[in-house]
Design a protein around this motif. Structure first.
Motif, mmCIF file in Angstrom:
data_model
loop_
_atom_site.group_PDB
_atom_site.id
_atom_site.type_symbol
_atom_site.label_atom_id
_atom_site.label_comp_id
_atom_site.label_asym_id
_atom_site.label_seq_id
_atom_site.Cartn_x
_atom_site.Cartn_y
_atom_site.Cartn_z
ATOM 1 N N LYS A 18 0.842 -1.158 -0.015
ATOM 2 C CA LYS A 18 -0.013 -0.093 -0.047
ATOM 3 C C LYS A 18 0.877 1.243 0.079
ATOM 4 C CE LYS A 18 -4.228 -1.912 2.211
ATOM 5 N NZ LYS A 18 -5.016 -1.789 3.158
ATOM 6 N N ALA A 19 1.904 1.207 0.750
ATOM 7 C CA ALA A 19 2.743 2.334 0.634
ATOM 8 C C ALA A 19 3.325 2.659 -0.688
ATOM 9 C CB ALA A 19 4.153 2.157 1.491
ATOM 10 N N ASP A 20 3.900 1.614 -1.402
ATOM 11 C CA ASP A 20 4.400 1.780 -2.890
ATOM 12 C C ASP A 20 3.162 2.203 -3.661
ATOM 13 O OD1 ASP A 20 6.758 1.155 -2.100
ATOM 14 O OD2 ASP A 20 6.529 -1.084 -2.920
ATOM 15 N N ALA A 21 1.949 1.718 -3.655
ATOM 16 C CA ALA A 21 0.837 2.176 -4.455
ATOM 17 C C ALA A 21 0.584 3.806 -4.158
ATOM 18 C CB ALA A 21 -0.257 1.490 -3.993
ATOM 19 N N LYS A 22 0.640 4.348 -2.811
ATOM 20 C CA LYS A 22 0.456 5.568 -2.590
ATOM 21 C C LYS A 22 1.378 6.308 -3.122
ATOM 22 C CE LYS A 22 -0.467 8.669 1.573
ATOM 23 N NZ LYS A 22 0.239 9.813 0.943
ATOM 24 N N LYS A 23 2.618 5.986 -2.884
ATOM 25 C CA LYS A 23 3.942 6.947 -3.775
ATOM 26 C C LYS A 23 3.639 6.953 -5.120
ATOM 27 C CE LYS A 23 7.112 5.638 -0.446
ATOM 28 N NZ LYS A 23 8.640 4.883 -0.420
ATOM 29 N N ALA A 24 3.245 5.804 -5.910
ATOM 30 C CA ALA A 24 2.972 5.673 -7.173
ATOM 31 C C ALA A 24 1.838 6.704 -7.702
ATOM 32 C CB ALA A 24 2.638 4.534 -7.680
ATOM 33 N N LEU A 25 0.617 6.470 -6.931
ATOM 34 C CA LEU A 25 -0.274 7.594 -6.948
ATOM 35 C C LEU A 25 -0.112 9.129 -6.899
ATOM 36 C CD1 LEU A 25 -3.327 7.866 -7.928
ATOM 37 C CD2 LEU A 25 -4.038 7.540 -5.472
ATOM 38 N N ASP A 26 0.725 9.369 -5.897
ATOM 39 C CA ASP A 26 1.121 10.667 -5.473
ATOM 40 C C ASP A 26 1.811 11.304 -6.775
ATOM 41 O OD1 ASP A 26 -0.508 10.546 -3.068
ATOM 42 O OD2 ASP A 26 1.211 10.168 -1.845
ATOM 43 N N ALA A 27 2.814 10.374 -7.079
ATOM 44 C CA ALA A 27 3.833 10.753 -8.192
ATOM 45 C C ALA A 27 2.935 11.089 -9.299
ATOM 46 C CB ALA A 27 4.761 9.587 -8.334
ATOM 47 N N PHE A 28 2.154 10.271 -9.929
ATOM 48 C CA PHE A 28 1.383 10.570 -11.013
ATOM 49 C C PHE A 28 0.495 11.676 -10.818
ATOM 50 C CE2 PHE A 28 -3.050 10.109 -13.098
ATOM 51 C CZ PHE A 28 -2.549 10.012 -14.340
ATOM 52 N N VAL A 29 -0.306 11.919 -9.615
ATOM 53 C CA VAL A 29 -0.916 13.303 -9.645
ATOM 54 C C VAL A 29 -0.285 14.363 -9.534
ATOM 55 C CG1 VAL A 29 -2.558 14.614 -7.874
ATOM 56 C CG2 VAL A 29 -2.667 12.021 -7.978
ATOM 57 N N GLY A 30 0.989 14.447 -9.107
ATOM 58 C CA GLY A 30 1.996 15.418 -9.007
ATOM 59 C C GLY A 30 2.530 15.735 -10.437
ATOM 60 N N ALA A 31 2.987 14.884 -11.102
ATOM 61 C CA ALA A 31 3.402 14.792 -12.620
ATOM 62 C C ALA A 31 2.363 15.657 -13.385
ATOM 63 C CB ALA A 31 3.943 13.437 -13.062
ATOM 64 N N THR A 32 1.039 14.719 -13.107
ATOM 65 C CA THR A 32 -0.078 15.404 -14.108
ATOM 66 C C THR A 32 -0.233 17.056 -13.737
ATOM 67 O OG1 THR A 32 -1.135 13.112 -13.944
ATOM 68 C CG2 THR A 32 -2.416 15.022 -14.471
ATOM 69 N N ALA A 33 -0.216 17.510 -12.488
ATOM 70 C CA ALA A 33 -0.573 18.611 -12.126
ATOM 71 C C ALA A 33 0.438 19.488 -12.686
ATOM 72 C CB ALA A 33 -0.577 18.760 -10.733
ATOM 73 N N GLY A 34 1.653 19.198 -12.509
ATOM 74 C CA GLY A 34 2.860 19.865 -12.829
ATOM 75 C C GLY A 34 2.721 20.090 -14.552
ATOM 76 N N ALA A 35 2.611 18.974 -15.428
ATOM 77 C CA ALA A 35 2.463 19.340 -16.719
ATOM 78 C C ALA A 35 1.148 20.095 -17.054
ATOM 79 C CB ALA A 35 2.332 17.709 -17.314
ATOM 80 N N LEU A 36 0.078 20.099 -16.628
ATOM 81 C CA LEU A 36 -1.027 20.797 -16.788
ATOM 82 C C LEU A 36 -0.765 22.346 -16.531
ATOM 83 C CD1 LEU A 36 -3.955 18.469 -15.704
ATOM 84 C CD2 LEU A 36 -3.192 18.845 -18.234
ATOM 85 N N LYS A 37 -0.083 22.326 -15.387
ATOM 86 C CA LYS A 37 0.424 23.776 -15.101
ATOM 87 C C LYS A 37 1.195 24.460 -16.089
ATOM 88 C CE LYS A 37 1.640 26.576 -10.887
ATOM 89 N NZ LYS A 37 1.980 26.306 -9.487
ATOM 90 N N LYS A 38 2.094 23.784 -16.671
ATOM 91 C CA LYS A 38 2.894 24.269 -17.828
ATOM 92 C C LYS A 38 2.344 24.397 -18.988
ATOM 93 C CE LYS A 38 6.193 21.173 -17.521
ATOM 94 N NZ LYS A 38 7.243 20.490 -17.925
ATOM 95 N N GLY A 39 0.803 23.809 -19.204
ATOM 96 C CA GLY A 39 0.146 24.059 -20.324
ATOM 97 C C GLY A 39 0.009 22.660 -21.142
#
Length: 90
Positions: A18-39
């Protein structure tokens, strides 16, 4: 499904803790938000695509008073489902 239930589902489907799954989900959300913020646009084949649209400033109405109010311009995230996701839902 909330975030904890999604983490449980990812952990069981992928054979992760569960810890690894949480890290993966958080990384996906963070990367997605960062990319969308850049347009940028994020496209996941078979799942869908995320993009950012600009919503222009407009005049709205307060439903309680009927008074006109100014609504500021802003960026909105859009999601368009892919064919495989649409097919799985229908």
């Amino acid at each position: 499904m909330n975030k904890a239930e999604l983490i449980d589902a990812i952990a069981s489907e992928a054979g992760l803790s569960k810890a690894d799954a949480k890290k993966a989900l958080d990384a996906f959300v963070g990367a997605t938000a960062g990319a969308l913020k850049k347009g940028d646009r994020i496209s996941l084949v078979g799942f869908g695509s995320f993009s950012v649209s600009k919503r222009e400033a407009r005049t709205g109405r307060n439903p309680q008073t009927g008074k006109e109010i100014a609504i500021a311009a802003k960026n909105v995230v859009r999601f368009k489902a892919g064919a495989e996701l649409s097919g799985a839902v229908n």
